[in-house]
Design an enzyme around this catalytic site. Structure first.
Site, mmCIF file in Angstrom:
data_model
loop_
_atom_site.group_PDB
_atom_site.id
_atom_site.type_symbol
_atom_site.label_atom_id
_atom_site.label_comp_id
_atom_site.label_asym_id
_atom_site.label_seq_id
_atom_site.Cartn_x
_atom_site.Cartn_y
_atom_site.Cartn_z
ATOM 1 N N CYS A 57 0.838 -1.215 0.000
ATOM 2 C CA CYS A 57 0.000 0.000 0.000
ATOM 3 C C CYS A 57 0.867 1.257 0.000
ATOM 4 C CB CYS A 57 -0.890 0.033 1.235
ATOM 5 S SG CYS A 57 -1.983 -1.358 1.358
HETATM 6 C C1 BEZ Z 1 0.623 -4.804 1.821
HETATM 7 O O1 BEZ Z 1 0.066 -3.739 1.571
HETATM 8 O O2 BEZ Z 1 1.821 -4.917 1.750
HETATM 9 C C2 BEZ Z 1 -0.186 -6.027 2.193
HETATM 10 C C3 BEZ Z 1 -1.345 -5.887 2.924
HETATM 11 C C4 BEZ Z 1 -2.064 -7.035 3.258
HETATM 12 C C5 BEZ Z 1 -1.628 -8.281 2.855
HETATM 13 C C6 BEZ Z 1 -0.492 -8.385 2.105
HETATM 14 C C7 BEZ Z 1 0.260 -7.263 1.769
#
Ligand code: BEZ
Length: 241
Positions: A57
């Site tokens: 994100c």
């Molecule tokens: C991420 O944004 O890195 C992420 C969030 C939830 C699960 C896997 C990755």
């Protein structure tokens, strides 16, 4: 059209292409907003995130921020959503800027982030990813992209799992296609890029197509003998279109 009740019985997703996008109210990093008022006459993109302080994100919000002038050029307002509080969003924003921007080149994100701590919007808009859970076993938000036209209709939705970051060049490309095809009888082929030829939809008769596209309609001969694979130069060359 399928009614809301039928959609619930059939377990169909709540929002379909062409539906009016819900005019929800929400707390955001720029205060409380009402979505339709926030969007005004612009196109809109709502994109959701599994959680604050997560690596994928952080790269996505940074990429969206760096593309801000491209979205503005296209008259698109963007708004993010994550299932944490406004306070967390502000704190995470500093990380996003530090990771993605040249020092001092950006001091704030050029779009708001919705705080959906109770997951009300994530549930209402069908954004949850059942495969990714938080430490309490609750599902995280998937990576939704909703493109909303100025008349507040849902024009496109893409849903990625939490584990796959989005391609923002593709998001710009689909905006270009949506804006070009809005109100015009053309479609864009696979991997189309702005400036390339567009396709004439099958519903247009040969004569209609010839008068609608003065720059020419090129029909590809195919083994079936059917004349459905028709290209025409992009609208700027078809001056009466
Ligand atoms: C991420 O944004 O890195 C992420 C969030 C939830 C699960 C896997 C990755």
């Amino acid at each position: 059209r399928t009614s809301c009740r039928q959609r619930q019985v059939l377990k169909m997703p709540g929002l379909l292409l062409g539906d009016e996008f819900p005019d929800f109210e929400a707390e955001t990093t720029v205060g409380r907003i009402k979505l339709h008022t926030f969007l005004g006459d612009s196109w809109g993109i709502l994109f959701s995130h599994p959680r604050d302080f997560t690596p994928v994100c952080t790269t996505e919000l940074g990429r969206a921020a760096r593309l801000s002038s491209e979205f503005t050029k296209r008259n698109v307002k963007i708004i993010a959503l994550s299932i944490d509080s406004v306070e967390d969003h502000h704190c995470w924003t500093k990380d996003i800027l530090a990771y993605n921007c040249e020092e001092s080149s950006c001091i704030s994100l050029p779009f708001p982030i919705i705080a959906d701590s109770k997951r009300d919007l994530a549930v209402a808009l069908g954004m949850l990813d059942p495969d990714e859970k938080d430490k309490d076993g609750l599902p995280l938000t998937a990576r939704c992209v909703f493109v909303i036209s100025p008349d507040k209709k849902l024009k496109l939705s893409i849903l990625y799992p939490a584990t796959t970051g989005r391609n923002f060049d593709e998001i710009l490309r689909v905006v270009d296609s949506l804006q070009l095809t809005a109100g015009r009888q053309v479609a864009t082929p696979a991997d189309w890029q702005p400036g390339e030829c567009v396709m004439v939809p099958p519903a247009l008769m040969e004569q209609e197509a010839a008068s609608m596209f003065p720059a020419g309609v090129y029909t590809k001969n195919l083994p079936s003998g059917k004349k459905y694979l028709r290209y025409t130069p992009p609208p700027k060359y078809n001056t009466n279109h």
